[in-house]
Design an enzyme around this catalytic site. Structure first.
Site, PDB file in Angstrom:
ATOM      1  N   GLU A  39       0.832  -1.205   0.000  1.00 42.24           N
ATOM      2  CA  GLU A  39       0.000   0.000   0.000  1.00 42.24           C
ATOM      3  C   GLU A  39       0.869   1.259   0.000  1.00 42.24           C
ATOM      4  O   GLU A  39       0.542   2.256  -0.634  1.00 42.24           O
ATOM      5  CB  GLU A  39      -0.951   0.030   1.199  1.00 42.24           C
ATOM      6  CG  GLU A  39      -1.998  -1.064   1.191  1.00 42.24           C
ATOM      7  CD  GLU A  39      -2.799  -1.141  -0.104  1.00 42.24           C
ATOM      8  OE1 GLU A  39      -3.123  -0.086  -0.679  1.00 42.24           O
ATOM      9  OE2 GLU A  39      -3.094  -2.273  -0.542  1.00 42.24           O
ATOM     10  N   TRP A  89     -17.037  11.442 -11.803  1.00 42.81           N
ATOM     11  CA  TRP A  89     -16.122  11.123 -10.699  1.00 42.81           C
ATOM     12  C   TRP A  89     -15.481  12.360 -10.094  1.00 42.81           C
ATOM     13  O   TRP A  89     -15.110  12.372  -8.918  1.00 42.81           O
ATOM     14  CB  TRP A  89     -15.037  10.141 -11.169  1.00 42.81           C
ATOM     15  CG  TRP A  89     -14.243  10.629 -12.352  1.00 42.81           C
ATOM     16  CD1 TRP A  89     -14.560  10.485 -13.663  1.00 42.81           C
ATOM     17  CD2 TRP A  89     -12.996  11.341 -12.325  1.00 42.81           C
ATOM     18  NE1 TRP A  89     -13.609  11.070 -14.469  1.00 42.81           N
ATOM     19  CE2 TRP A  89     -12.627  11.601 -13.667  1.00 42.81           C
ATOM     20  CE3 TRP A  89     -12.157  11.796 -11.307  1.00 42.81           C
ATOM     21  CZ2 TRP A  89     -11.459  12.289 -14.020  1.00 42.81           C
ATOM     22  CZ3 TRP A  89     -11.003  12.473 -11.660  1.00 42.81           C
ATOM     23  CH2 TRP A  89     -10.664  12.720 -13.001  1.00 42.81           C
ATOM     24  N   TRP A  97      -9.940   7.774  -7.198  1.00 40.68           N
ATOM     25  CA  TRP A  97     -11.170   8.065  -7.940  1.00 40.68           C
ATOM     26  C   TRP A  97     -11.084   7.594  -9.376  1.00 40.68           C
ATOM     27  O   TRP A  97     -12.029   7.015  -9.914  1.00 40.68           O
ATOM     28  CB  TRP A  97     -11.515   9.561  -7.863  1.00 40.68           C
ATOM     29  CG  TRP A  97     -12.307   9.815  -6.630  1.00 40.68           C
ATOM     30  CD1 TRP A  97     -11.823  10.219  -5.415  1.00 40.68           C
ATOM     31  CD2 TRP A  97     -13.708   9.579  -6.444  1.00 40.68           C
ATOM     32  NE1 TRP A  97     -12.846  10.267  -4.495  1.00 40.68           N
ATOM     33  CE2 TRP A  97     -14.013   9.885  -5.096  1.00 40.68           C
ATOM     34  CE3 TRP A  97     -14.738   9.152  -7.272  1.00 40.68           C
ATOM     35  CZ2 TRP A  97     -15.311   9.761  -4.576  1.00 40.68           C
ATOM     36  CZ3 TRP A  97     -16.027   9.031  -6.766  1.00 40.68           C
ATOM     37  CH2 TRP A  97     -16.305   9.343  -5.427  1.00 40.68           C
TER      38      TRP A  97
HETATM   39  P1  FAD Z   1      -3.235   1.687   5.561  1.00 40.22           P
HETATM   40  O1  FAD Z   1      -4.031   0.586   4.963  1.00 40.22           O
HETATM   41  O2  FAD Z   1      -2.660   1.481   6.892  1.00 40.22           O
HETATM   42  O3  FAD Z   1      -2.063   2.015   4.509  1.00 40.22           O
HETATM   43  C1  FAD Z   1      -0.851   2.674   4.886  1.00 40.22           C
HETATM   44  C2  FAD Z   1      -0.623   3.907   4.085  1.00 40.22           C
HETATM   45  O4  FAD Z   1      -0.450   3.585   2.701  1.00 40.22           O
HETATM   46  C3  FAD Z   1      -1.785   4.877   4.116  1.00 40.22           C
HETATM   47  O5  FAD Z   1      -1.727   5.682   5.262  1.00 40.22           O
HETATM   48  C4  FAD Z   1      -1.590   5.647   2.829  1.00 40.22           C
HETATM   49  O6  FAD Z   1      -0.633   6.660   2.981  1.00 40.22           O
HETATM   50  C5  FAD Z   1      -1.036   4.591   1.898  1.00 40.22           C
HETATM   51  N1  FAD Z   1      -2.109   3.984   1.102  1.00 40.22           N
HETATM   52  C6  FAD Z   1      -2.902   2.961   1.475  1.00 40.22           C
HETATM   53  N2  FAD Z   1      -3.726   2.616   0.476  1.00 40.22           N
HETATM   54  C7  FAD Z   1      -3.450   3.433  -0.549  1.00 40.22           C
HETATM   55  C8  FAD Z   1      -3.962   3.565  -1.864  1.00 40.22           C
HETATM   56  N3  FAD Z   1      -4.918   2.770  -2.345  1.00 40.22           N
HETATM   57  N4  FAD Z   1      -3.449   4.528  -2.644  1.00 40.22           N
HETATM   58  C9  FAD Z   1      -2.472   5.341  -2.197  1.00 40.22           C
HETATM   59  N5  FAD Z   1      -1.950   5.258  -0.964  1.00 40.22           N
HETATM   60  C10 FAD Z   1      -2.430   4.322  -0.148  1.00 40.22           C
HETATM   61  N6  FAD Z   1      -5.328   7.959   0.508  1.00 40.22           N
HETATM   62  C11 FAD Z   1      -4.798   9.104   0.959  1.00 40.22           C
HETATM   63  O7  FAD Z   1      -3.796   9.082   1.656  1.00 40.22           O
HETATM   64  N7  FAD Z   1      -5.363  10.305   0.626  1.00 40.22           N
HETATM   65  C12 FAD Z   1      -6.478  10.398  -0.154  1.00 40.22           C
HETATM   66  O8  FAD Z   1      -6.937  11.504  -0.444  1.00 40.22           O
HETATM   67  C13 FAD Z   1      -7.074   9.180  -0.605  1.00 40.22           C
HETATM   68  N8  FAD Z   1      -8.218   9.194  -1.351  1.00 40.22           N
HETATM   69  C14 FAD Z   1      -8.739   8.007  -1.807  1.00 40.22           C
HETATM   70  C15 FAD Z   1      -9.890   8.034  -2.623  1.00 40.22           C
HETATM   71  C16 FAD Z   1     -10.438   6.856  -3.118  1.00 40.22           C
HETATM   72  C17 FAD Z   1     -11.666   6.898  -3.989  1.00 40.22           C
HETATM   73  C18 FAD Z   1      -9.817   5.628  -2.806  1.00 40.22           C
HETATM   74  C19 FAD Z   1     -10.381   4.347  -3.337  1.00 40.22           C
HETATM   75  C20 FAD Z   1      -8.683   5.588  -2.011  1.00 40.22           C
HETATM   76  C21 FAD Z   1      -8.131   6.764  -1.499  1.00 40.22           C
HETATM   77  N9  FAD Z   1      -6.977   6.760  -0.679  1.00 40.22           N
HETATM   78  C22 FAD Z   1      -6.442   7.952  -0.240  1.00 40.22           C
HETATM   79  C23 FAD Z   1      -6.258   5.500  -0.388  1.00 40.22           C
HETATM   80  C24 FAD Z   1      -6.654   4.777   0.913  1.00 40.22           C
HETATM   81  O9  FAD Z   1      -8.030   4.613   0.974  1.00 40.22           O
HETATM   82  C25 FAD Z   1      -6.158   5.482   2.165  1.00 40.22           C
HETATM   83  O10 FAD Z   1      -4.796   5.794   2.039  1.00 40.22           O
HETATM   84  C26 FAD Z   1      -6.335   4.603   3.393  1.00 40.22           C
HETATM   85  O11 FAD Z   1      -7.667   4.249   3.567  1.00 40.22           O
HETATM   86  C27 FAD Z   1      -5.808   5.315   4.623  1.00 40.22           C
HETATM   87  O12 FAD Z   1      -5.995   4.547   5.777  1.00 40.22           O
HETATM   88  P2  FAD Z   1      -4.752   3.944   6.571  1.00 40.22           P
HETATM   89  O13 FAD Z   1      -3.769   5.007   6.872  1.00 40.22           O
HETATM   90  O14 FAD Z   1      -5.295   3.163   7.703  1.00 40.22           O
HETATM   91  O15 FAD Z   1      -4.140   3.000   5.459  1.00 40.22           O
END
Ligand code: FAD
Length: 472
Positions: free
Chosen positions: A275, A360, A383
């Site tokens: 991730e 979107w 998105w």
């Molecule tokens: P964890 O699962 O613990 O992941 C660790 C870190 O990895 C996150 O803190 C984040 O920095 C990064 N990460 C994780 N998943 C993704 C991913 N799919 N894409 C990019 N980085 C990721 N993430 C954002 O940081 N900012 C946003 O504005 C954002 N908008 C999103 C919009 C949509 C429509 C979708 C589908 C995903 C988006 N994400 C975004 C990705 C992801 O949903 C979040 O990073 C995640 O839910 C954050 O929770 P966490 O810190 O517990 O993630």
């Protein structure tokens, strides 16, 4: 010598390349600055919640810096252009010899920095790649181009990463000739929005959260991360978004707790690293394809889709009143915490685009306006992935069924009931289709009936995408 550190998306003293470098010369006087740009933030749809989170973390940063003998000056100007003007004047006035900052990769931020670099300056400028594990343009395919598919990108990324130096830097030590500012003035005006308790302020709190996640949760991440009713993910995104934590700190802590992570691609810990690499991928894409910063889809034919412009549908989605419990619970989580679980971001984004057939970009904008962790790269990437307009996106004919998604990822309706108390009385096996249960039992629910029929909506979307493709 007099050094100035310009803090932007890197609000921490530990593992901060610009700050560390500015402090290398023990004789140097070091000063720090943060420039608030409310007009620019509004243009970027930065959420009031993220601004409040920046503000709180900036107070903590100012304290940490003060302990090192480095004063933090905060100035408010309308926009990026004005920030350059002010910074130049300030540097001149303070007789700064060298300015230090870490790169930001979004287009407007990049242009702002170009403006500074290309003008005549009375000081040297030192710029660092700090916000990512590997800088944009450094992971390329054999033709020397950016990858457009994630899996080969990750392969190349990992082999380069393991050969690179990703150690975290210490916080600088206390300056011998510390500068003390008399009083702590207010930093900048903002709406003092409450931040959820799951996001404690400051870098020590963030590091503590990171440590705990890597120690206790990384192992089960692969399974737990898809269940919104449990806290199976790290909740570190708000810190990474504004740079209270660096990705190197994340990787190094993961390696301390799971030393063999790189050898076990099926492990939970590796899944988490994956991730972090998605995060990198989306930043690399922004730099390789700057039109992504300009509201443009990656797949051009999707511009020809005729979207549904109903503001009632959009409002119902925003408020969590669509009649689809998993979607509505998720939107209430977003509206309350400014954070939404990743699985739910995919479900709600898919619902807006593929069930409501709404552009979107409307969803992308609303997310930015709400999210505490909003970043252009990940939000736009997420998105465009969900809308099937992006790079290595979900195929356009794949359409999530929101009811099935709910049953799969919140089988007992625990998450739904938490956010939709009006469904408290609905039994587990009916929680995803409460209106059917209500009708059968002649109960009146204070909850809307579905605003679209998923089956029909699916067909409408398939037709609209096909027509758009033909028209292009
Ligand atoms: P964890 O699962 O613990 O992941 C660790 C870190 O990895 C996150 O803190 C984040 O920095 C990064 N990460 C994780 N998943 C993704 C991913 N799919 N894409 C990019 N980085 C990721 N993430 C954002 O940081 N900012 C946003 O504005 C954002 N908008 C999103 C919009 C949509 C429509 C979708 C589908 C995903 C988006 N994400 C975004 C990705 C992801 O949903 C979040 O990073 C995640 O839910 C954050 O929770 P966490 O810190 O517990 O993630």
């Amino acid at each position: 010598a007099k050094h100035l550190v310009w803090f932007r998306g890197d609000l921490r003293i530990t593992d901060n390349k610009a700050l560390f470098s500015a402090c290398t010369d023990p004789e140097a006087d070091v000063l720090a600055v943060f420039i608030a740009t409310p007009e620019q933030w509004q243009k970027h749809d930065t959420s009031p919640r993220q601004i409040a989170f920046i503000h709180k973390n900036l107070i903590a940063l100012r304290e940490s810096l003060a302990q090192l003998g480095i004063p933090l000056v905060c100035q408010t100007v309308p926009n990026f252009s004005a920030s350059i003007q002010w910074l130049s004047d300030f540097a001149q006035q303070q007789q700064i010899d060298a300015l230090f900052f870490n790169r930001q990769y979004e287009l407007n931020e990049y242009k702002r920095d170009r403006q500074l670099i290309s003008q005549e300056n009375s000081f040297q400028i030192h710029i660092f790649d700090d916000a990512l594990l590997l800088p944009p343009k450094s992971v390329l395919n054999q033709k020397g181009e950016m990858y457009q598919v994630y899996t080969p990108f990750r392969r190349a990324f990992l082999s380069q990463l393991t050969a690179s130096d990703f150690h975290s830097l210490q916080a600088p030590t206390k300056r011998a000739n510390a500068i003390i500012l008399e009083e702590n003035e207010p930093l900048f005006e903002h709406d003092d929005i409450e931040i959820a308790a799951c996001f404690p302020v400051g870098e020590s709190a963030a590091r503590q959260k990171l440590r705990q996640f890597c120690r206790e949760k990384a192992e089960n991440y692969q399974i737990d991360r898809d269940i919104p009713a449990i806290e199976g993910t790290s909740l570190l995104s708000p810190y990474l978004a504004i740079g209270v934590l660096s990705p190197r700190q994340c990787l190094n802590r993961l390696l301390v707790e799971n030393p063999n992570v790189l050898d076990f691609p099926d492990s939970g810990a590796f899944c988490w690293l994956n991730e972090l690499i998605w995060r990198e991928f989306y930043y690399h894409l922004l730099v390789a394809f700057p039109h992504l910063c300009r509201d443009k889809p990656f797949i051009a034919w999707t511009n020809y889709i005729h979207w549904n412009t109903s503001s009632a549908d959009l409002e119902a989605w925003k408020k969590g009143l669509t009649g689809y419990p998993i979607v509505d619970a998720a939107m209430r989580q977003l509206n309350t915490l400014g954070w939404m679980h990743n699985r739910l971001r995919m479900i709600t984004a898919s619902f807006l685009v593929k069930d409501l057939l709404i552009d979107w970009r409307q969803g992308e904008q609303y997310f930015m306006q709400q999210l505490i962790d909003g970043t252009l790269a990940a939000n736009n990437g997420g998105w465009q992935w969900s809308a099937s307009t992006g790079i290595d996106a979900s195929p356009w004919f794949r359409i999530f069924n929101p009811t099935t998604q709910g049953k799969k990822f919140d089988p007992q309706g625990e998450f739904i009931r938490h956010w939709l108390p009006e469904l408290q009385a609905v039994p587990n096996d009916c929680i995803h289709t409460p209106h059917e249960w209500a009708e059968k039992n002649q109960v009146v629910l204070a909850y809307p009936t579905p605003i679209v029929d998923h089956k029909l909506a699916r067909l409408r979307t398939l037709e609209a995408f096909e027509a758009g493709k033909k028209e292009s």
